[in-house]
Scaffold this active site. Structure first.
Site, PDB file in Angstrom:
ATOM      1  N   ASP A 124       0.555  -2.362  -1.525  1.00 43.06           N
ATOM      2  CA  ASP A 124       0.167  -3.176  -0.374  1.00 43.06           C
ATOM      3  C   ASP A 124       1.138  -2.876   0.759  1.00 43.06           C
ATOM      4  O   ASP A 124       2.342  -2.706   0.526  1.00 43.06           O
ATOM      5  CB  ASP A 124       0.207  -4.671  -0.716  1.00 43.06           C
ATOM      6  CG  ASP A 124      -0.940  -5.102  -1.615  1.00 43.06           C
ATOM      7  OD1 ASP A 124      -1.981  -4.414  -1.632  1.00 43.06           O
ATOM      8  OD2 ASP A 124      -0.806  -6.134  -2.292  1.00 43.06           O
ATOM      9  N   ASP A 142      -8.247  -3.912  -0.122  1.00 45.87           N
ATOM     10  CA  ASP A 142      -8.400  -5.357   0.027  1.00 45.87           C
ATOM     11  C   ASP A 142      -9.249  -5.688   1.248  1.00 45.87           C
ATOM     12  O   ASP A 142     -10.104  -6.578   1.211  1.00 45.87           O
ATOM     13  CB  ASP A 142      -7.035  -6.035   0.162  1.00 45.87           C
ATOM     14  CG  ASP A 142      -6.141  -5.826  -1.046  1.00 45.87           C
ATOM     15  OD1 ASP A 142      -6.659  -5.588  -2.156  1.00 45.87           O
ATOM     16  OD2 ASP A 142      -4.906  -5.883  -0.880  1.00 45.87           O
TER      17      ASP A 142
END
Length: 166
Positions: A124, A142
């Site tokens: 991330d 995401d």
């Protein structure tokens, strides 16, 4: 005469799946090896955006992070089972929008599974913030999943209103 494969809902869905998966994996590769974000930690991009390195060993918003190393396998198996179900949905839908959205969700899910298998955690790095407010750090996969789910919800809401009007 039959439509070309890519103009059919399933073909469009596969195209969006491959596009979202590719952009996700290329962006993560660049973050890790081009920008070398793990060593830098965080890089200023815009007043409301940083690239901040986070290794996510859990699922969405850090949920179920306490399952340890077994989570890597468990989360991957569950995500692949969901992806298989999504592919069936994508193959059966007559709607191009639904197929494209399901393709984006599936591509995002597979992208995060690749990270879990390859690195033991999801990469991330997108950190949005403004006026003292900070959102969770996330990635392209995401984003594909969230945007596609929102589009499906809107499609369903508008379809429901059209059915009520008739």
């Amino acid at each position: 005469m039959s439509k070309p494969f890519m103009l059919r809902p399933f073909g469009l869905g596969l195209l969006v799946l491959m596009l979202s998966l590719s952009v996700d994996q290329v962006s993560k590769y660049w973050i890790l090896y081009g920008l070398n974000l793990p060593e830098k930690g965080s890089v200023y991009v815009l007043p409301f955006l940083n690239f901040t390195m986070v290794w996510n060993h859990a699922v969405t918003f850090g949920m179920f992070g306490g399952v340890g190393n077994a989570g890597r396998i468990l989360f991957s198996v569950i995500a692949l089972a969901v992806a298989a179900c999504l592919l069936v949905w994508m193959a059966r839908t007559p709607s191009k929008l639904t197929a494209a959205c399901v393709g984006a969700i599936t591509g995002g899910a597979i992208g995060n599974v690749i990270d879990r298998v390859r690195y033991g955690a999801v990469v991330d790095f997108i950190h949005a913030h403004a006026f003292g407010w900070s959102w969770y750090v996330f990635n392209v996969a995401d984003s594909a999943i969230v945007c596609a789910v929102c589009a499906l919800l809107l499609q369903n809401a508008f379809a429901g209103k059209q059915q009520q009007a008739t």
